[in-house]
Design a protein around this motif. Structure first.
Motif, PDB file in Angstrom:
ATOM      1  N   PRO A 198       0.823  -1.217   0.000  1.00  0.00           N
ATOM      2  CA  PRO A 198       0.000   0.000   0.000  1.00  0.00           C
ATOM      3  C   PRO A 198       0.854   1.263   0.000  1.00  0.00           C
ATOM      4  CG  PRO A 198      -0.843  -1.595   1.565  1.00  0.00           C
ATOM      5  CD  PRO A 198       0.475  -2.126   1.081  1.00  0.00           C
ATOM      6  N   ARG A 199       0.537   2.159  -0.885  1.00  0.00           N
ATOM      7  CA  ARG A 199       1.303   3.400  -1.004  1.00  0.00           C
ATOM      8  C   ARG A 199       0.969   4.350   0.144  1.00  0.00           C
ATOM      9  NH1 ARG A 199       3.657   4.025  -5.969  1.00  0.00           N
ATOM     10  NH2 ARG A 199       2.996   2.570  -7.588  1.00  0.00           N
ATOM     11  N   GLN A 200       1.991   4.904   0.735  1.00  0.00           N
ATOM     12  CA  GLN A 200       1.781   5.876   1.807  1.00  0.00           C
ATOM     13  C   GLN A 200       1.626   7.283   1.252  1.00  0.00           C
ATOM     14  OE1 GLN A 200       1.320   4.882   4.958  1.00  0.00           O
ATOM     15  NE2 GLN A 200       1.504   2.827   4.105  1.00  0.00           N
ATOM     16  N   ARG A 201       2.106   7.495   0.032  1.00  0.00           N
ATOM     17  CA  ARG A 201       2.015   8.817  -0.583  1.00  0.00           C
ATOM     18  C   ARG A 201       1.647   8.613  -2.046  1.00  0.00           C
ATOM     19  NH1 ARG A 201       4.676  12.433   2.753  1.00  0.00           N
ATOM     20  NH2 ARG A 201       4.850  13.980   1.108  1.00  0.00           N
ATOM     21  N   GLY A 202       1.070   9.623  -2.638  1.00  0.00           N
ATOM     22  CA  GLY A 202       0.750   9.545  -4.051  1.00  0.00           C
ATOM     23  C   GLY A 202      -0.574  10.209  -4.353  1.00  0.00           C
ATOM     24  N   GLY A 203      -0.796  10.478  -5.630  1.00  0.00           N
ATOM     25  CA  GLY A 203      -2.035  11.106  -6.041  1.00  0.00           C
ATOM     26  C   GLY A 203      -3.164  10.103  -6.149  1.00  0.00           C
ATOM     27  N   MET A 204      -4.380  10.637  -6.247  1.00  0.00           N
ATOM     28  CA  MET A 204      -5.553   9.777  -6.330  1.00  0.00           C
ATOM     29  C   MET A 204      -5.462   8.824  -7.512  1.00  0.00           C
ATOM     30  SD  MET A 204      -9.551  10.774  -6.961  1.00  0.00           S
ATOM     31  CE  MET A 204      -9.842  11.461  -5.323  1.00  0.00           C
ATOM     32  N   GLU A 205      -5.043   9.348  -8.662  1.00  0.00           N
ATOM     33  CA  GLU A 205      -4.968   8.509  -9.848  1.00  0.00           C
ATOM     34  C   GLU A 205      -3.949   7.387  -9.660  1.00  0.00           C
ATOM     35  OE1 GLU A 205      -4.832   8.985 -14.674  1.00  0.00           O
ATOM     36  OE2 GLU A 205      -3.810  10.471 -13.446  1.00  0.00           O
ATOM     37  N   GLU A 206      -2.803   7.706  -9.082  1.00  0.00           N
ATOM     38  CA  GLU A 206      -1.758   6.718  -8.882  1.00  0.00           C
ATOM     39  C   GLU A 206      -2.213   5.626  -7.924  1.00  0.00           C
ATOM     40  OE1 GLU A 206       2.988   6.597  -7.660  1.00  0.00           O
ATOM     41  OE2 GLU A 206       1.760   8.340  -7.197  1.00  0.00           O
ATOM     42  N   VAL A 207      -2.817   6.024  -6.813  1.00  0.00           N
ATOM     43  CA  VAL A 207      -3.292   5.056  -5.834  1.00  0.00           C
ATOM     44  C   VAL A 207      -4.404   4.192  -6.425  1.00  0.00           C
ATOM     45  CG1 VAL A 207      -4.470   4.798  -3.616  1.00  0.00           C
ATOM     46  CG2 VAL A 207      -2.620   6.453  -3.856  1.00  0.00           C
ATOM     47  N   THR A 208      -5.323   4.829  -7.133  1.00  0.00           N
ATOM     48  CA  THR A 208      -6.429   4.089  -7.739  1.00  0.00           C
ATOM     49  C   THR A 208      -5.921   3.082  -8.756  1.00  0.00           C
ATOM     50  OG1 THR A 208      -7.949   5.944  -7.436  1.00  0.00           O
ATOM     51  CG2 THR A 208      -8.556   4.289  -9.075  1.00  0.00           C
ATOM     52  N   ARG A 209      -4.981   3.482  -9.571  1.00  0.00           N
ATOM     53  CA  ARG A 209      -4.428   2.585 -10.574  1.00  0.00           C
ATOM     54  C   ARG A 209      -3.772   1.371  -9.907  1.00  0.00           C
ATOM     55  NH1 ARG A 209      -3.901   3.657 -15.629  1.00  0.00           N
ATOM     56  NH2 ARG A 209      -4.111   5.887 -15.250  1.00  0.00           N
ATOM     57  N   GLU A 210      -3.044   1.609  -8.827  1.00  0.00           N
ATOM     58  CA  GLU A 210      -2.392   0.505  -8.118  1.00  0.00           C
ATOM     59  C   GLU A 210      -3.430  -0.447  -7.541  1.00  0.00           C
ATOM     60  OE1 GLU A 210       1.057  -1.532  -6.786  1.00  0.00           O
ATOM     61  OE2 GLU A 210       0.763   0.100  -8.193  1.00  0.00           O
ATOM     62  N   LEU A 211      -4.493   0.111  -6.964  1.00  0.00           N
ATOM     63  CA  LEU A 211      -5.551  -0.728  -6.398  1.00  0.00           C
ATOM     64  C   LEU A 211      -6.243  -1.546  -7.478  1.00  0.00           C
ATOM     65  CD1 LEU A 211      -7.225   1.694  -3.826  1.00  0.00           C
ATOM     66  CD2 LEU A 211      -5.983  -0.412  -3.312  1.00  0.00           C
ATOM     67  N   VAL A 212      -6.606  -0.895  -8.577  1.00  0.00           N
ATOM     68  CA  VAL A 212      -7.305  -1.595  -9.653  1.00  0.00           C
ATOM     69  C   VAL A 212      -6.429  -2.694 -10.233  1.00  0.00           C
ATOM     70  CG1 VAL A 212      -8.195  -1.334 -12.013  1.00  0.00           C
ATOM     71  CG2 VAL A 212      -8.841   0.300 -10.239  1.00  0.00           C
ATOM     72  N   ARG A 213      -5.162  -2.397 -10.471  1.00  0.00           N
ATOM     73  CA  ARG A 213      -4.249  -3.391 -11.029  1.00  0.00           C
ATOM     74  C   ARG A 213      -4.120  -4.597 -10.095  1.00  0.00           C
ATOM     75  NH1 ARG A 213      -0.043  -0.381 -11.302  1.00  0.00           N
ATOM     76  NH2 ARG A 213      -0.482   0.389 -13.388  1.00  0.00           N
ATOM     77  N   THR A 214      -4.012  -4.332  -8.809  1.00  0.00           N
ATOM     78  CA  THR A 214      -3.862  -5.416  -7.848  1.00  0.00           C
ATOM     79  C   THR A 214      -5.131  -6.260  -7.745  1.00  0.00           C
ATOM     80  OG1 THR A 214      -2.255  -4.186  -6.550  1.00  0.00           O
ATOM     81  CG2 THR A 214      -3.386  -5.976  -5.439  1.00  0.00           C
ATOM     82  N   LEU A 215      -6.277  -5.597  -7.650  1.00  0.00           N
ATOM     83  CA  LEU A 215      -7.534  -6.337  -7.546  1.00  0.00           C
ATOM     84  C   LEU A 215      -7.786  -7.167  -8.796  1.00  0.00           C
ATOM     85  CD1 LEU A 215      -9.878  -3.691  -5.892  1.00  0.00           C
ATOM     86  CD2 LEU A 215      -8.785  -5.663  -4.816  1.00  0.00           C
ATOM     87  N   MET A 216      -7.475  -6.623  -9.952  1.00  0.00           N
ATOM     88  CA  MET A 216      -7.641  -7.387 -11.185  1.00  0.00           C
ATOM     89  C   MET A 216      -6.753  -8.622 -11.176  1.00  0.00           C
ATOM     90  SD  MET A 216      -7.917  -4.403 -14.119  1.00  0.00           S
ATOM     91  CE  MET A 216      -8.184  -5.579 -15.452  1.00  0.00           C
ATOM     92  N   GLY A 217      -5.527  -8.473 -10.681  1.00  0.00           N
ATOM     93  CA  GLY A 217      -4.633  -9.622 -10.609  1.00  0.00           C
ATOM     94  C   GLY A 217      -5.143 -10.691  -9.661  1.00  0.00           C
ATOM     95  N   VAL A 218      -5.686 -10.271  -8.520  1.00  0.00           N
ATOM     96  CA  VAL A 218      -6.197 -11.227  -7.532  1.00  0.00           C
ATOM     97  C   VAL A 218      -7.412 -11.959  -8.071  1.00  0.00           C
ATOM     98  CG1 VAL A 218      -7.322 -11.425  -5.278  1.00  0.00           C
ATOM     99  CG2 VAL A 218      -5.264 -10.032  -5.528  1.00  0.00           C
ATOM    100  N   TYR A 219      -8.350 -11.217  -8.624  1.00  0.00           N
ATOM    101  CA  TYR A 219      -9.592 -11.837  -9.084  1.00  0.00           C
ATOM    102  C   TYR A 219      -9.425 -12.590 -10.396  1.00  0.00           C
ATOM    103  CZ  TYR A 219     -11.932  -9.245  -5.400  1.00  0.00           C
ATOM    104  OH  TYR A 219     -12.327  -8.759  -4.167  1.00  0.00           O
ATOM    105  N   ALA A 220      -8.288 -12.428 -11.061  1.00  0.00           N
ATOM    106  CA  ALA A 220      -8.027 -13.181 -12.291  1.00  0.00           C
ATOM    107  C   ALA A 220      -7.442 -14.559 -12.015  1.00  0.00           C
ATOM    108  CB  ALA A 220      -7.091 -12.389 -13.201  1.00  0.00           C
ATOM    109  N   VAL A 221      -7.196 -14.894 -10.748  1.00  0.00           N
ATOM    110  CA  VAL A 221      -6.699 -16.226 -10.388  1.00  0.00           C
ATOM    111  C   VAL A 221      -7.871 -17.206 -10.460  1.00  0.00           C
ATOM    112  CG1 VAL A 221      -5.666 -17.651  -8.590  1.00  0.00           C
ATOM    113  CG2 VAL A 221      -4.890 -15.299  -8.897  1.00  0.00           C
ATOM    114  N   ASN A 222      -7.935 -17.990 -11.542  1.00  0.00           N
ATOM    115  CA  ASN A 222      -8.977 -18.992 -11.742  1.00  0.00           C
ATOM    116  C   ASN A 222     -10.370 -18.426 -11.449  1.00  0.00           C
ATOM    117  OD1 ASN A 222     -10.295 -21.390 -12.241  1.00  0.00           O
ATOM    118  ND2 ASN A 222      -8.913 -22.623 -10.994  1.00  0.00           N
ATOM    119  N   PRO A 223     -10.807 -17.405 -12.190  1.00  0.00           N
ATOM    120  CA  PRO A 223     -12.064 -16.733 -11.881  1.00  0.00           C
ATOM    121  C   PRO A 223     -13.288 -17.629 -11.992  1.00  0.00           C
ATOM    122  CG  PRO A 223     -11.265 -16.086 -14.040  1.00  0.00           C
ATOM    123  CD  PRO A 223     -10.167 -16.866 -13.393  1.00  0.00           C
ATOM    124  N   GLN A 224     -13.268 -18.597 -12.948  1.00  0.00           N
ATOM    125  CA  GLN A 224     -14.416 -19.491 -13.065  1.00  0.00           C
ATOM    126  C   GLN A 224     -14.628 -20.268 -11.775  1.00  0.00           C
ATOM    127  OE1 GLN A 224     -11.876 -19.307 -15.234  1.00  0.00           O
ATOM    128  NE2 GLN A 224     -12.583 -19.375 -17.361  1.00  0.00           N
TER     129      GLN A 224
END
Length: 223
Positions: free
Chosen positions: A89-115
């Motif tokens: 988790p980023r301690q500093r950064g802009g909204m866009e940067e933090v959001t992008r990191e969150l979205v990228r991470t969540l997509m990676g987690v939920y892409a593990v055998n989604p079916q």
């Protein structure tokens, strides 16, 4: 036999050959669950797919419920490992940067055998409390909550808990739909960009500073 007892494996493999057999059974169970659904899955189908006798299956798993419980445990550990490895988790950064990191991470987690994730989350709760699934969801929500809580003054939603719930479910649903319905989009930078734009549109307060503004009090560097 009580549902809880039926969902408990009979024994754990100790030798390498036994471990390979159990892994084959779990992989076969995952494949049958995805193709046939929870109701259509039988232990006979799983044994046949794994290439072992039904008696061998019953040495380790007394029922379909026990197989599902073991799959839930294995998948949840994979998801927790993905979270641990992919996000600091980023301690500093802009909204866009933090959001992008969150979205990228969540997509990676939920892409593990989604079916399989979808079958287990939708159908398997009938076998009893799925603590490992709940632990994974709590971990995901905690990461999102901690990231967003540092920028409350810039967020449109007033209810942080509701925002966390909606954000995680929206990303999960979009990721599952992508992998299952539009697999050619997996890894497409445009998909990530559009999903980030959707999330930012929900989070950003009307009239708030544009992207790259900070969650923190640190000033932006002038150009």
């Amino acid at each position: 036999m009580a549902t809880r007892d039926r969902a408990v494996p009979r024994k754990k493999p100790r030798q390498e050959r036994a471990k390979a057999t159990v892994e084959a059974l779990l992989e076969a169970a995952a494949q049958v669950l995805v193709s046939s659904g929870y109701e259509g899955t039988t232990t006979k189908q799983v044994a046949e797919r794994a290439g072992v006798s039904i008696g061998t299956l019953y040495q380790y798993y007394p029922s379909k419920e026990a197989l599902v419980a073991a799959l839930v445990e294995r998948l949840s550990q994979q998801l927790l490992a993905a979270l641990t490895e992919t996000l600091v988790p980023r301690q500093r950064g802009g909204m866009e940067e933090v959001t992008r990191e969150l979205v990228r991470t969540l997509m990676g987690v939920y892409a593990v055998n989604p079916q399989l994730q979808r079958v287990l989350l939708e159908q398997a709760p009938r076998i009893g409390p799925l603590h490992t699934v709940q632990e994974m969801e709590v971990r995901v929500e905690s990461i999102v909550r901690n990231s967003l809580s540092r920028g409350l003054e810039t967020l449109r939603p007033r209810n942080l808990e509701l925002a966390v719930f909606l954000l995680t479910r929206a990303v999960r649903g979009a990721t599952w739909a992508t992998v299952i319905e539009r697999p050619e989009l997996v890894g497409d930078p445009e998909l990530e960009e559009e999903l980030c734009a959707m999330v930012l549109g929900y989070l950003r307060r009307e009239g708030s500073p544009p992207p790259h503004s900070g969650f923190t009090d640190s000033p932006r560097s002038s150009r």
